[in-house]
Design a protein around this motif. Structure first.
Motif, PDB file in Angstrom:
ATOM      1  N   ARG A   1       0.735  -1.310   0.063  1.00 39.73           N
ATOM      2  CA  ARG A   1      -0.058   0.087  -0.047  1.00 39.73           C
ATOM      3  C   ARG A   1       0.926   1.218   0.116  1.00 39.73           C
ATOM      4  NH1 ARG A   1      -2.358  -1.063   4.332  1.00 39.73           N
ATOM      5  NH2 ARG A   1      -1.198   0.354   5.766  1.00 39.73           N
ATOM      6  N   GLU A   2       0.626   2.018  -0.999  1.00 42.85           N
ATOM      7  CA  GLU A   2       1.263   3.465  -1.213  1.00 42.85           C
ATOM      8  C   GLU A   2       0.615   4.314   0.131  1.00 42.85           C
ATOM      9  OE1 GLU A   2       2.655   3.628  -5.777  1.00 42.85           O
ATOM     10  OE2 GLU A   2       0.947   4.864  -4.833  1.00 42.85           O
ATOM     11  N   GLU A   3       1.658   5.172   0.697  1.00 39.48           N
ATOM     12  CA  GLU A   3       0.966   6.096   1.887  1.00 39.48           C
ATOM     13  C   GLU A   3       1.933   7.358   1.534  1.00 39.48           C
ATOM     14  OE1 GLU A   3       0.810   4.365   5.596  1.00 39.48           O
ATOM     15  OE2 GLU A   3      -0.762   3.149   5.262  1.00 39.48           O
ATOM     16  N   ARG A   4       1.418   8.347   2.251  1.00 42.11           N
ATOM     17  CA  ARG A   4       2.048   9.680   2.475  1.00 42.11           C
ATOM     18  C   ARG A   4       2.163  10.231   3.664  1.00 42.11           C
ATOM     19  NH1 ARG A   4       0.393  13.007  -1.865  1.00 42.11           N
ATOM     20  NH2 ARG A   4       2.469  12.330  -3.038  1.00 42.11           N
ATOM     21  N   ARG A   5       3.175  10.610   4.185  1.00 41.29           N
ATOM     22  CA  ARG A   5       3.294  11.086   5.747  1.00 41.29           C
ATOM     23  C   ARG A   5       2.333  12.165   6.064  1.00 41.29           C
ATOM     24  NH1 ARG A   5       7.929   9.485   3.709  1.00 41.29           N
ATOM     25  NH2 ARG A   5       8.838   7.850   4.548  1.00 41.29           N
ATOM     26  N   SER A   6       1.797  12.340   7.317  1.00 39.65           N
ATOM     27  CA  SER A   6       0.914  13.529   7.670  1.00 39.65           C
ATOM     28  C   SER A   6       1.473  14.927   7.608  1.00 39.65           C
ATOM     29  CB  SER A   6       0.005  13.363   8.797  1.00 39.65           C
ATOM     30  OG  SER A   6       1.070  13.160   9.904  1.00 39.65           O
ATOM     31  N   PHE A   7       0.602  15.792   7.478  1.00 39.57           N
ATOM     32  CA  PHE A   7       1.326  17.095   7.424  1.00 39.57           C
ATOM     33  C   PHE A   7       1.654  17.626   8.813  1.00 39.57           C
ATOM     34  CE2 PHE A   7       0.744  21.814   7.794  1.00 39.57           C
ATOM     35  CZ  PHE A   7       1.507  22.337   6.854  1.00 39.57           C
ATOM     36  N   LEU A   8       0.983  17.065   9.847  1.00 42.13           N
ATOM     37  CA  LEU A   8       1.475  17.226  11.321  1.00 42.13           C
ATOM     38  C   LEU A   8       2.715  16.750  11.749  1.00 42.13           C
ATOM     39  CD1 LEU A   8      -1.872  17.039  13.301  1.00 42.13           C
ATOM     40  CD2 LEU A   8      -0.717  19.135  12.812  1.00 42.13           C
ATOM     41  N   HIS A   9       3.073  15.419  11.087  1.00 40.28           N
ATOM     42  CA  HIS A   9       4.233  14.903  11.172  1.00 40.28           C
ATOM     43  C   HIS A   9       5.387  15.874  10.386  1.00 40.28           C
ATOM     44  CE1 HIS A   9       7.344  11.670   9.994  1.00 40.28           C
ATOM     45  NE2 HIS A   9       7.163  11.168  11.469  1.00 40.28           N
ATOM     46  N   PHE A  10       5.152  16.406   9.326  1.00 37.52           N
ATOM     47  CA  PHE A  10       5.966  16.962   8.705  1.00 37.52           C
ATOM     48  C   PHE A  10       6.461  18.339   9.439  1.00 37.52           C
ATOM     49  CE2 PHE A  10       6.383  20.937   5.805  1.00 37.52           C
ATOM     50  CZ  PHE A  10       7.391  20.622   5.404  1.00 37.52           C
TER      51      PHE A  10
ATOM     52  N   THR B   1       6.237  18.848  12.685  1.00 38.41           N
ATOM     53  CA  THR B   1       6.697  18.462  14.052  1.00 38.41           C
ATOM     54  C   THR B   1       8.168  18.309  13.741  1.00 38.41           C
ATOM     55  OG1 THR B   1       4.901  17.183  14.921  1.00 38.41           O
ATOM     56  CG2 THR B   1       6.850  16.641  15.687  1.00 38.41           C
ATOM     57  N   ARG B   2       8.687  17.517  12.761  1.00 37.85           N
ATOM     58  CA  ARG B   2       9.969  17.241  12.360  1.00 37.85           C
ATOM     59  C   ARG B   2      10.558  18.818  11.777  1.00 37.85           C
ATOM     60  NH1 ARG B   2      11.804  12.124  10.951  1.00 37.85           N
ATOM     61  NH2 ARG B   2      13.381  13.127   9.275  1.00 37.85           N
ATOM     62  N   LEU B   3      10.038  19.328  11.237  1.00 34.57           N
ATOM     63  CA  LEU B   3      10.393  20.556  10.819  1.00 34.57           C
ATOM     64  C   LEU B   3      10.893  21.647  11.891  1.00 34.57           C
ATOM     65  CD1 LEU B   3      11.270  22.190   7.987  1.00 34.57           C
ATOM     66  CD2 LEU B   3       8.969  23.262   8.206  1.00 34.57           C
ATOM     67  N   CYS B   4       9.856  21.790  12.788  1.00 34.38           N
ATOM     68  CA  CYS B   4      10.228  22.516  13.939  1.00 34.38           C
ATOM     69  C   CYS B   4      11.429  21.890  14.728  1.00 34.38           C
ATOM     70  CB  CYS B   4       9.073  22.643  14.894  1.00 34.38           C
ATOM     71  SG  CYS B   4       7.812  23.408  14.403  1.00 34.38           S
ATOM     72  N   ALA B   5      11.559  20.538  14.713  1.00 31.20           N
ATOM     73  CA  ALA B   5      12.587  20.044  15.563  1.00 31.20           C
ATOM     74  C   ALA B   5      13.907  20.261  15.134  1.00 31.20           C
ATOM     75  CB  ALA B   5      12.346  18.513  15.664  1.00 31.20           C
ATOM     76  N   VAL B   6      14.176  20.132  13.615  1.00 22.42           N
ATOM     77  CA  VAL B   6      15.543  20.316  13.128  1.00 22.42           C
ATOM     78  C   VAL B   6      15.696  21.882  12.963  1.00 22.42           C
ATOM     79  CG1 VAL B   6      15.294  18.386  11.691  1.00 22.42           C
ATOM     80  CG2 VAL B   6      14.236  20.188  10.720  1.00 22.42           C
ATOM     81  N   LEU B   7      14.860  22.703  12.578  1.00 23.69           N
ATOM     82  CA  LEU B   7      15.134  24.250  12.463  1.00 23.69           C
ATOM     83  C   LEU B   7      15.349  24.692  13.866  1.00 23.69           C
ATOM     84  CD1 LEU B   7      12.505  25.459   9.626  1.00 23.69           C
ATOM     85  CD2 LEU B   7      14.911  24.391   9.586  1.00 23.69           C
TER      86      LEU B   7
END
Length: 350
Positions: A302-311, A313-319
């Motif tokens: 099954r193809e899936e795409r990661r959720s926007f909230l996950h994106f 969260t990761r963006l805030c963490a790395v930046l």
């Protein structure tokens, strides 16, 4: 005023007066490096978010009564098309002669270039039972018996044609689709479609039949992104010997579910290979067998795409982590440089 002062007291980002801020060259360098790192990490996280990933699940196969499509694309560089045939048998031993097939044979010259095309609506053995009966005959039967087996003028012309094709180094490419019952069975490509006496007149003996082959494509259904068919590109060239190739295939029913919810039913497979050489005293004729069995387990991809909230969260963490780290680095370097500056000034005063 009390409310405003209370709000100012909980301000987590207090700002100093402009004249109290000290800007340095090293601070500018750290800021530029930190900005480049943050831009790089942002693009990486964006690509990670936009990319589609797959999830594998397994369940019991519940499909019944469907056909199993077998896509074939093979080249036999040492066998003319006139002697090459395909036979399919299911697990009950029943020889199916009325397969709904779409098979083409391409005549190839010694250089592998196409010289002719032939369409076969049913590329299977039409004389399977006769062949089974003839295989148990003794080699010393007289000429009258041979005539009864159908060595007529048409057969003699075909024998001459095939011998000339063999002398010219003619080969054959077979491709198309076999639709078989969804049960265990096998199909093979060989010269078994010939009357045994005709085969003996063409090749003299079975060890002269060269079943060297190249598998360009062998699959059990449509292809999906990332599929790997282990037999694609397989080349088995015989030199100075002959024999039978057997490919034991385990077919795994597969469903590929696209991100658009479209479902693609297909199959993937694993394979093991065995080669059995044929000697002069044996009566068996060389062939290329594909013996397949179906797994009771279905794999769902099954193809899936990661959720926007996950994106986010990761963006805030790395930046945020990059900003904090560059700020700490700038503060440490400022204190180190400041301590060295004070020591030098004290030395000069003394």
């Amino acid at each position: 005023m009390g409310v405003k002062q209370a709000l100012r007291a909980i301000d987590a980002f207090p700002r100093a007066e402009e004249h109290l801020l000290q800007k340095t060259k090293f601070g500018a360098f750290v800021s530029i490096v930190g900005l480049l790192i943050m831009v790089t990490l942002f693009l990486h996280e964006l690509s990670y978010y936009l990319n589609i990933y797959t999830v594998h699940q397994m369940s019991v196969d519940s499909r019944r009564g469907e056909k199993l499509p077998i896509h074939i694309n093979m080249t036999f560089p040492s066998l003319p098309c006139d002697v090459l045939s395909v036979d399919a048998i299911d697990m009950s031993g029943k020889h199916e002669v009325d397969l709904d097939t779409n098979i083409w044979k391409l005549r190839l010259n010694s250089d592998g270039h196409i010289t002719g095309t032939e369409y076969l609506s049913d590329l299977v053995e039409k004389e399977h039972e006769a062949h089974k009966h003839d295989a148990h005959k003794e080699h010393h039967e007289d000429s009258d018996k041979i005539h009864l087996q159908g060595i007529d003028e048409e057969s003699q012309n075909m024998i001459k044609k095939v011998k000339q094709a063999l002398a010219d180094g003619e080969g054959c490419r077979v491709y198309g689709i076999l639709d078989v019952q969804r049960v265990a069975g096998n199909f093979h490509l060989s010269v078994h479609g010939l009357n045994i006496f005709v085969a003996q007149m063409i090749f003299e003996k079975s060890t002269h039949v060269n079943v060297s082959h190249i598998i360009h494509d062998l699959s059990f259904g449509p292809k999906y992104p990332g599929i790997h068919n282990p037999l694609d590109g397989t080349s088995r060239i015989l030199r100075g010997t002959s024999g039978t190739f057997k490919y034991y295939i385990k077919v795994v029913p597969t469903e590929y579910r696209h991100i658009s919810k479209e479902v693609l039913p297909t199959n993937q497979f694993s394979v093991t290979e065995y080669f059995s050489p044929i000697h002069d005293f044996e009566r068996a004729w060389p062939a290329v067998y594909f013996l397949y069995d179906l797994s009771p387990i279905t794999v769902t991809i099954r193809e899936e795409r990661r959720s926007f909230l996950h994106f986010i969260t990761r963006l805030c963490a790395v930046l945020g982590g990059t900003f904090a780290l560059t700020g700490m680095l700038d503060g440490w370097m400022y204190k180190i440089l400041e301590s060295f500056t004070k020591k030098n000034s004290r030395t000069i005063v003394r």
